[in-house]
Motif scaffolding. Structure first.
Motif, PDB file in Angstrom:
ATOM      1  N   GLN A 135     -12.149   0.961   4.446  1.00  0.00           N
ATOM      2  CA  GLN A 135     -11.153   0.540   3.458  1.00  0.00           C
ATOM      3  C   GLN A 135      -9.870   0.160   4.196  1.00  0.00           C
ATOM      4  O   GLN A 135      -9.551   0.740   5.228  1.00  0.00           O
ATOM      5  N   GLU A 169      -6.078   0.253   4.930  1.00  0.00           N
ATOM      6  CA  GLU A 169      -4.979   1.190   4.750  1.00  0.00           C
ATOM      7  C   GLU A 169      -3.690   0.447   5.085  1.00  0.00           C
ATOM      8  O   GLU A 169      -3.558  -0.114   6.167  1.00  0.00           O
ATOM      9  N   GLU A 170      -2.769   0.461   4.154  1.00  0.00           N
ATOM     10  CA  GLU A 170      -1.496  -0.216   4.361  1.00  0.00           C
ATOM     11  C   GLU A 170      -0.704   0.530   5.429  1.00  0.00           C
ATOM     12  O   GLU A 170      -0.580   1.756   5.393  1.00  0.00           O
ATOM     13  N   THR A 223      -1.328  -3.231   8.723  1.00  0.00           N
ATOM     14  CA  THR A 223      -2.438  -2.862   7.853  1.00  0.00           C
ATOM     15  C   THR A 223      -3.753  -2.999   8.614  1.00  0.00           C
ATOM     16  O   THR A 223      -3.974  -3.978   9.313  1.00  0.00           O
ATOM     17  N   ARG A 265      -0.255   4.280   4.563  1.00  0.00           N
ATOM     18  CA  ARG A 265      -0.832   4.375   3.219  1.00  0.00           C
ATOM     19  C   ARG A 265       0.016   3.653   2.172  1.00  0.00           C
ATOM     20  O   ARG A 265       0.831   2.804   2.499  1.00  0.00           O
ATOM     21  N   ASP A 266      -0.225   3.977   0.890  1.00  0.00           N
ATOM     22  CA  ASP A 266       0.371   3.217  -0.215  1.00  0.00           C
ATOM     23  C   ASP A 266       1.887   3.097  -0.095  1.00  0.00           C
ATOM     24  O   ASP A 266       2.577   4.090   0.103  1.00  0.00           O
ATOM     25  N   GLY A 267       2.367   1.869  -0.206  1.00  0.00           N
ATOM     26  CA  GLY A 267       3.801   1.598  -0.178  1.00  0.00           C
ATOM     27  C   GLY A 267       4.397   1.500   1.213  1.00  0.00           C
ATOM     28  O   GLY A 267       5.622   1.442   1.352  1.00  0.00           O
ATOM     29  N   SER A 293       1.172   9.174   1.258  1.00  0.00           N
ATOM     30  CA  SER A 293       2.003   8.301   2.091  1.00  0.00           C
ATOM     31  C   SER A 293       2.895   9.141   2.999  1.00  0.00           C
ATOM     32  O   SER A 293       3.410  10.179   2.593  1.00  0.00           O
TER      33      SER A 293
END
Length: 175
Positions: free
Chosen positions: A129, A131-132, A123, A83-85, A36
């Motif tokens: 895939q 991706e946040e 997002t 990415r995550d978060g 991230s």
């Protein structure tokens, strides 16, 4: 204040408020970091507020005036999280202008956070895939100073003429 200087002031503020582990300057055409991260794009929008202040002073050479124009500007800086978060990091940045551990450092540098937000969900599908991603705007107020110099008029030569164009009297004016 240059874009790099502004970035260097915003980077620790964004890191402190959001908690994101890595921050880069936007638009560098480099490989993104692993995990991230956030990017800061400074001065995406600049507008003026009110009228500028203008000051004039005579320099020691007694021939040159230095003019200083101090304009008040509202500057938008964009912080994008990946990415995550991403959305959580972005939400943590809201109301950063209420944090004493952020505002006083910026204030000493002549910056004031006017507002943060909203959090925009960006997002996207990335390599098959999702991706946040999220984005938050930070609007700052700052004063920008510009100087220029202009020489005094030291003497003027002229001639007074009648209505029909005949010379009546030459004159010289000196400072």
């Amino acid at each position: 204040m240059t874009n790099i200087e502004l970035y260097k002031l915003l980077r620790p503020a964004v890191a402190t408020a959001s908690g994101v582990p890595k921050i880069i300057m936007a638009g560098q055409n480099k490989e993104p970091p692993a995990g991230s991260y956030a990017s800061i794009h400074v001065r995406t929008d600049i507008r003026e507020r009110g009228m500028a202040f203008k000051r004039r002073r005579l320099l020691p050479d007694n021939e040159t005036f230095e003019h200083t124009i101090r304009s008040q500007q509202e500057v938008t800086c964009v912080v994008e999280f990946y990415r995550d978060g991403a959305k959580e990091y972005a939400a943590n940045l809201l109301q950063a202008d209420k944090r004493d551990d952020i505002v006083w450092t910026l204030y000493k540098a002549g910056l004031c956070i006017m507002e943060t937000g909203p959090v925009l969900d960006l997002t996207a599908l990335q390599s098959n895939q999702y991706e946040e991603r999220a984005r938050v705007d930070i609007r700052l107020r700052m004063e920008v100073e510009r100087k220029y110099e202009i020489n005094r008029i030291m003497e003027v030569h002229g001639t007074v003429q009648s209505e029909d164009g005949a010379d009546l009297q030459p004159f010289d004016a000196r400072a």
